[in-house]
Design a protein around this motif. Structure first.
Motif, PDB file in Angstrom:
ATOM      1  N   LYS A 143      41.970  45.559  25.438  1.00 60.00           N
ATOM      2  CA  LYS A 143      42.091  44.859  26.722  1.00 60.00           C
ATOM      3  C   LYS A 143      43.262  43.877  26.644  1.00 60.00           C
ATOM      4  N   VAL A 144      44.230  44.049  27.538  1.00 64.15           N
ATOM      5  CA  VAL A 144      45.424  43.187  27.564  1.00 64.15           C
ATOM      6  C   VAL A 144      45.192  42.073  28.579  1.00 64.15           C
ATOM      7  N   GLU A 145      45.346  40.815  28.118  1.00 65.32           N
ATOM      8  CA  GLU A 145      45.096  39.691  29.026  1.00 65.32           C
ATOM      9  C   GLU A 145      46.233  38.675  28.939  1.00 65.32           C
ATOM     10  N   ARG A 146      46.413  37.956  30.031  1.00 67.98           N
ATOM     11  CA  ARG A 146      47.484  36.957  30.065  1.00 67.98           C
ATOM     12  C   ARG A 146      47.181  35.810  29.106  1.00 67.98           C
ATOM     13  N   HIS A 192      40.987  44.205  35.285  1.00 67.05           N
ATOM     14  CA  HIS A 192      40.384  42.887  35.492  1.00 67.05           C
ATOM     15  C   HIS A 192      39.333  42.946  36.591  1.00 67.05           C
ATOM     16  N   VAL A 193      38.590  41.864  36.724  1.00 65.36           N
ATOM     17  CA  VAL A 193      37.488  41.732  37.678  1.00 65.36           C
ATOM     18  C   VAL A 193      36.423  42.815  37.384  1.00 65.36           C
ATOM     19  N   GLN A 194      36.020  43.641  38.340  1.00 64.42           N
ATOM     20  CA  GLN A 194      34.873  44.527  38.070  1.00 64.42           C
ATOM     21  C   GLN A 194      35.174  46.023  38.006  1.00 64.42           C
ATOM     22  N   SER A 195      35.914  46.547  38.994  1.00 66.18           N
ATOM     23  CA  SER A 195      36.002  48.016  39.098  1.00 66.18           C
ATOM     24  C   SER A 195      36.633  48.642  37.849  1.00 66.18           C
ATOM     25  N   GLU A 206      44.462  50.545  34.919  1.00 69.97           N
ATOM     26  CA  GLU A 206      44.766  49.276  35.592  1.00 69.97           C
ATOM     27  C   GLU A 206      44.144  49.244  36.964  1.00 69.97           C
ATOM     28  N   ASN A 207      43.839  48.043  37.431  1.00 68.98           N
ATOM     29  CA  ASN A 207      43.402  47.890  38.829  1.00 68.98           C
ATOM     30  C   ASN A 207      44.008  46.625  39.423  1.00 68.98           C
ATOM     31  N   PHE A 208      45.325  46.480  39.203  1.00 69.82           N
ATOM     32  CA  PHE A 208      46.043  45.371  39.820  1.00 69.82           C
ATOM     33  C   PHE A 208      46.235  45.644  41.306  1.00 69.82           C
ATOM     34  N   ALA A 209      46.662  44.589  42.007  1.00 66.58           N
ATOM     35  CA  ALA A 209      47.058  44.773  43.397  1.00 66.58           C
ATOM     36  C   ALA A 209      48.212  45.785  43.406  1.00 66.58           C
ATOM     37  N   PRO A 210      48.341  46.568  44.506  1.00 64.22           N
ATOM     38  CA  PRO A 210      49.346  47.627  44.532  1.00 64.22           C
ATOM     39  C   PRO A 210      50.738  47.120  44.130  1.00 64.22           C
ATOM     40  N   ASP A 267      48.769  49.079  50.744  1.00 62.90           N
ATOM     41  CA  ASP A 267      49.302  47.849  50.132  1.00 62.90           C
ATOM     42  C   ASP A 267      48.259  46.736  50.039  1.00 62.90           C
ATOM     43  N   CYS A 268      47.060  46.968  50.541  1.00 61.58           N
ATOM     44  CA  CYS A 268      46.086  45.865  50.663  1.00 61.58           C
ATOM     45  C   CYS A 268      45.338  45.590  49.360  1.00 61.58           C
ATOM     46  N   LYS A 269      45.072  44.296  49.156  1.00 65.83           N
ATOM     47  CA  LYS A 269      44.151  43.903  48.076  1.00 65.83           C
ATOM     48  C   LYS A 269      42.733  44.150  48.572  1.00 65.83           C
ATOM     49  N   VAL A 270      41.864  44.557  47.691  1.00 69.40           N
ATOM     50  CA  VAL A 270      40.498  44.890  48.127  1.00 69.40           C
ATOM     51  C   VAL A 270      39.468  44.418  47.110  1.00 69.40           C
ATOM     52  N   TYR A 271      38.391  43.830  47.614  1.00 69.77           N
ATOM     53  CA  TYR A 271      37.224  43.500  46.790  1.00 69.77           C
ATOM     54  C   TYR A 271      36.035  44.349  47.268  1.00 69.77           C
ATOM     55  N   GLU A 272      34.980  44.294  46.474  1.00 61.63           N
ATOM     56  CA  GLU A 272      33.774  45.095  46.711  1.00 61.63           C
ATOM     57  C   GLU A 272      33.380  45.244  48.193  1.00 61.63           C
ATOM     58  N   ASN A 279      52.000  38.544  27.302  1.00 55.99           N
ATOM     59  CA  ASN A 279      52.698  38.283  28.558  1.00 55.99           C
ATOM     60  C   ASN A 279      53.623  39.465  28.829  1.00 55.99           C
ATOM     61  N   THR A 280      53.200  40.331  29.708  1.00 56.75           N
ATOM     62  CA  THR A 280      53.959  41.563  29.951  1.00 56.75           C
ATOM     63  C   THR A 280      55.160  41.327  30.867  1.00 56.75           C
ATOM     64  N   LYS A 281      55.397  40.064  31.229  1.00 60.25           N
ATOM     65  CA  LYS A 281      56.598  39.773  32.030  1.00 60.25           C
ATOM     66  C   LYS A 281      57.694  39.168  31.151  1.00 60.25           C
ATOM     67  N   SER A 330      40.390  55.643  44.688  1.00 63.55           N
ATOM     68  CA  SER A 330      40.415  54.573  45.692  1.00 63.55           C
ATOM     69  C   SER A 330      38.984  54.154  46.020  1.00 63.55           C
ATOM     70  N   MET A 331      38.823  52.854  46.256  1.00 59.88           N
ATOM     71  CA  MET A 331      37.482  52.320  46.521  1.00 59.88           C
ATOM     72  C   MET A 331      36.946  52.813  47.865  1.00 59.88           C
ATOM     73  N   GLN A 332      37.827  52.922  48.856  1.00 61.30           N
ATOM     74  CA  GLN A 332      37.374  53.449  50.153  1.00 61.30           C
ATOM     75  C   GLN A 332      36.877  54.885  49.984  1.00 61.30           C
ATOM     76  N   ASP A 388      54.664  48.147  38.646  1.00 64.14           N
ATOM     77  CA  ASP A 388      56.073  48.463  38.951  1.00 64.14           C
ATOM     78  C   ASP A 388      56.905  47.187  38.870  1.00 64.14           C
ATOM     79  N   ARG A 389      56.337  46.083  39.401  1.00 68.17           N
ATOM     80  CA  ARG A 389      57.079  44.813  39.361  1.00 68.17           C
ATOM     81  C   ARG A 389      57.286  44.340  37.930  1.00 68.17           C
ATOM     82  N   MET A 390      56.387  44.696  37.034  1.00 66.84           N
ATOM     83  CA  MET A 390      56.560  44.346  35.609  1.00 66.84           C
ATOM     84  C   MET A 390      57.623  45.234  34.959  1.00 66.84           C
TER      85      MET A 390
HETATM   86  N1  COA Z   1      51.099  39.284  31.757  1.00 69.81           N
HETATM   87  C1  COA Z   1      51.831  38.851  32.810  1.00 69.81           C
HETATM   88  N2  COA Z   1      51.459  38.981  34.108  1.00 69.81           N
HETATM   89  C2  COA Z   1      50.262  39.564  34.316  1.00 69.81           C
HETATM   90  C3  COA Z   1      49.443  40.037  33.275  1.00 69.81           C
HETATM   91  C4  COA Z   1      49.918  39.879  31.949  1.00 69.81           C
HETATM   92  N3  COA Z   1      49.203  40.286  30.899  1.00 69.81           N
HETATM   93  N4  COA Z   1      48.323  40.574  33.817  1.00 69.81           N
HETATM   94  C5  COA Z   1      48.435  40.422  35.144  1.00 69.81           C
HETATM   95  N5  COA Z   1      49.598  39.834  35.465  1.00 69.81           N
HETATM   96  C6  COA Z   1      50.101  39.514  36.802  1.00 69.81           C
HETATM   97  C7  COA Z   1      50.318  40.732  37.654  1.00 69.81           C
HETATM   98  O1  COA Z   1      51.504  41.383  37.285  1.00 69.81           O
HETATM   99  C8  COA Z   1      50.379  40.127  39.035  1.00 69.81           C
HETATM  100  O2  COA Z   1      51.660  39.541  39.220  1.00 69.81           O
HETATM  101  P1  COA Z   1      52.612  39.844  40.506  1.00 69.81           P
HETATM  102  O3  COA Z   1      51.774  39.504  41.710  1.00 69.81           O
HETATM  103  O4  COA Z   1      53.758  38.906  40.301  1.00 69.81           O
HETATM  104  O5  COA Z   1      52.979  41.263  40.491  1.00 69.81           O
HETATM  105  C9  COA Z   1      49.411  38.955  38.926  1.00 69.81           C
HETATM  106  O6  COA Z   1      49.141  38.798  37.516  1.00 69.81           O
HETATM  107  C10 COA Z   1      48.074  39.082  39.618  1.00 69.81           C
HETATM  108  O7  COA Z   1      47.620  40.406  39.735  1.00 69.81           O
HETATM  109  P2  COA Z   1      46.781  40.851  41.012  1.00 69.81           P
HETATM  110  O8  COA Z   1      46.251  42.203  40.764  1.00 69.81           O
HETATM  111  O9  COA Z   1      47.619  40.666  42.232  1.00 69.81           O
HETATM  112  O10 COA Z   1      45.552  39.827  40.988  1.00 69.81           O
HETATM  113  P3  COA Z   1      44.847  39.034  42.178  1.00 69.81           P
HETATM  114  O11 COA Z   1      43.872  38.159  41.516  1.00 69.81           O
HETATM  115  O12 COA Z   1      45.805  38.376  43.095  1.00 69.81           O
HETATM  116  O13 COA Z   1      44.072  40.179  43.024  1.00 69.81           O
HETATM  117  C11 COA Z   1      42.505  41.986  43.304  1.00 69.81           C
HETATM  118  C12 COA Z   1      42.843  40.678  42.573  1.00 69.81           C
HETATM  119  C13 COA Z   1      41.237  42.556  42.694  1.00 69.81           C
HETATM  120  C14 COA Z   1      42.246  41.694  44.792  1.00 69.81           C
HETATM  121  C15 COA Z   1      43.671  42.996  43.164  1.00 69.81           C
HETATM  122  O14 COA Z   1      43.987  43.127  41.808  1.00 69.81           O
HETATM  123  C16 COA Z   1      43.382  44.375  43.753  1.00 69.81           C
HETATM  124  O15 COA Z   1      43.371  44.576  44.966  1.00 69.81           O
HETATM  125  N6  COA Z   1      43.163  45.372  42.903  1.00 69.81           N
HETATM  126  C17 COA Z   1      42.964  46.753  43.291  1.00 69.81           C
HETATM  127  C18 COA Z   1      41.595  46.999  43.865  1.00 69.81           C
HETATM  128  C19 COA Z   1      40.502  46.558  42.949  1.00 69.81           C
HETATM  129  O16 COA Z   1      40.368  46.986  41.833  1.00 69.81           O
HETATM  130  N7  COA Z   1      39.625  45.713  43.496  1.00 69.81           N
HETATM  131  C20 COA Z   1      38.339  45.427  42.890  1.00 69.81           C
HETATM  132  C21 COA Z   1      38.348  44.348  41.977  1.00 69.81           C
HETATM  133  S1  COA Z   1      36.708  44.228  41.351  1.00 69.81           S
END
Ligand code: COA
Length: 415
Positions: free
Chosen positions: A34-37, A14-17, A94-98, A133-138, A72-74, A197-199, A102-104
């Motif tokens: 592409k799998v989407e909610r 999702h998003v860009q990277s 995948e590029n979810f938050a760390p 453990d940090c979330k990261v954007y561009e 819905n993967t949950k 890793s983006m860094q 695993d939580r799924m």
């Molecule tokens: N079905 C059910 N749940 C889904 C899903 C699906 N198909 N797809 C996503 N989700 C859930 C995830 O499991 C997560 O749930 P959890 O927090 O309960 O584990 C939730 O949606 C949101 O995912 P998350 O990645 O935390 O999104 P966010 O919008 O809060 O954060 C980022 C966005 C980009 C900051 C973060 O994904 C990140 O740091 N990614 C890694 C670095 C990166 O790629 N950054 C650049 C982005 S351009």
């Protein structure tokens, strides 16, 4: 046949990277699912919208040539379908938050049990360490990877760049990691974990600045403008304005019309090999043999004077005229091109670097095509999918569901 035809990608990005990585693989011919909610989709579908209720350009420009399934993967049924997709795909990206996967319930160990040939590729903000453990954007990546501290002018604040080196740059790294792991799998028969890793990605692109950090310990950086200006160096690689990062000094100089046109500038490199031609072009032939200007080391403390004289000449020409005059003389120059100029440049349309795409809801729009050209696997750009456009098709073809099973999955809200 396309280069990656037959490779099936389970795209959880999702998003860009992540999406830039899977879009690249799709352009090379991979089947990207592409799998989407359900009901929500990739957040970028709704961000920075220019037309109400229509997928944004942000989304469309990152998700060409893909198929979209909502899942819905949950949910239990969703997990069952997801497991089938893991069995049937070659690569999961995948590029979810760390920790999100695993939580799924889909750790790397679990994924290997389901499909030992699976290549599991992730973008994360940071590699293992204090920030993993940090979330990261561009822009966070640009700042944490050394880009911002070395961009801007020495007397100004750190700057980020418009080129998305953290997101799209890391997407490129991940794509290379994936095709390398696919190549390795041919011999090993096994999948593996790929992490970009983006860094790390930004720091890799800032290599010359780490070079300068070490040179600084042995003396001043003589090719930096601040050397000629008599400004002392501190402890770390300074911001260098528009100085060239290499051994041939260069700067951005004003061209005719700069007073009103914000992009009437040229980049001008005083390459040593063509110094004599530069002297002739700018009307300073005496500098060719002047002991203050004749050699690169003599010029280094006087770069301000050198570029002022060159700019006095470039200001009398348009940025295109500078190019027309300098190119035949092998003097390296480049016009500062605006996005408007790039979007209208016919040669970029001809090579497929800029492409016009038709979308059923938004109509025609421009996008960037594949920047990597393969002679036997040309990339045609197909529009991005609507949310869940291919859900039934994928459930039938890839998961192997019949009509009743599809209806049952829909009824429980798994898709
Ligand atoms: N079905 C059910 N749940 C889904 C899903 C699906 N198909 N797809 C996503 N989700 C859930 C995830 O499991 C997560 O749930 P959890 O927090 O309960 O584990 C939730 O949606 C949101 O995912 P998350 O990645 O935390 O999104 P966010 O919008 O809060 O954060 C980022 C966005 C980009 C900051 C973060 O994904 C990140 O740091 N990614 C890694 C670095 C990166 O790629 N950054 C650049 C982005 S351009």
């Amino acid at each position: 046949m396309k280069a990656l035809e037959g490779v099936r990608i389970l795209d959880m990005t999702h998003v860009q990277s992540g999406p830039t990585c899977t879009q690249l693989l799709a352009w090379f011919g991979a089947d990207v699912i592409k799998v989407e909610r359900p009901g929500i989709g990739d957040a970028t579908r709704g961000q920075l919208r220019d037309i109400p209720d229509v997928d944004s350009l942000y989304f469309t420009m990152l998700n060409h040539n893909k198929r979209s399934i909502t899942l819905n993967t949950k949910d239990d049924k969703g997990k069952e379908i997801f497991t089938r997709l893991i069995e049937e795909c070659d690569v999961m990206v995948e590029n979810f938050a760390p920790g999100a996967l695993d939580r799924m319930g889909f750790s790397w160990e679990r994924i290997q049990q389901i499909n030992p040939r699976m290549i599991y590729a992730s973008v994360k903000g940071f590699g293992p360490g204090p920030y993993s453990d940090c979330k990261v954007y561009e822009n966070v990546a640009q700042c944490a990877g050394g880009g911002a501290s070395t961009t801007g002018f020495p007397d100004g604040p750190p700057l980020v760049t418009g080129a998305q080196v953290g997101d799209s740059g890391t997407g490129l790294n991940l794509a290379l990691g994936i095709v390398t792991a696919l190549y390795h799998r041919e011999k090993s028969g096994k999948g593996q974990r790929v992490l970009a890793s983006m860094q790390d990605g930004v720091l890799n692109l800032c290599r010359v600045k780490l070079r300068d950090q070490q040179r600084l310990q042995r003396g001043p950086l003589t090719e930096y403008s601040q050397f000629g200006e008599g400004v002392e160096f501190g402890e770390s690689t300074p911001r260098a304005g528009n100085d060239s990062g290499g051994g041939q000094p260069g700067r951005i100089l004003k061209c005719k019309g700069w007073e009103t046109d914000p992009n009437a500038y040229t980049y001008f490199i005083t390459q040593a090999a063509v110094w004599k031609s530069i002297c002739d072009v700018i009307g300073r032939p005496e500098w060719k043999d002047d002991p203050d200007f004749a050699t690169p080391s003599q010029r280094l403390p006087r770069l301000g004077e050198v570029f002022e004289a060159i700019e006095n000449w470039t200001k009398t020409k348009t940025k295109y005229e500078v190019m027309e005059i300098c190119n035949p003389l092998d003097i390296p120059v480049g016009p500062i091109l605006s996005m408007k100029e790039l979007s209208e440049e016919p040669s970029l349309r001809e090579t497929g670097t800029v492409v016009e795409v038709d979308h059923p809801e938004r109509g025609k729009y421009l996008t960037v095509g594949n920047p990597i050209k393969l002679s036997d696997s040309p990339a045609e750009v197909r529009r991005s999918p609507l949310l869940g456009e291919h859900t039934e098709e994928i459930l039938r073809e890839v998961v192997g569901f019949n009509d009743d099973e599809i209806i049952s999955a829909q009824t429980v809200g798994a898709v």
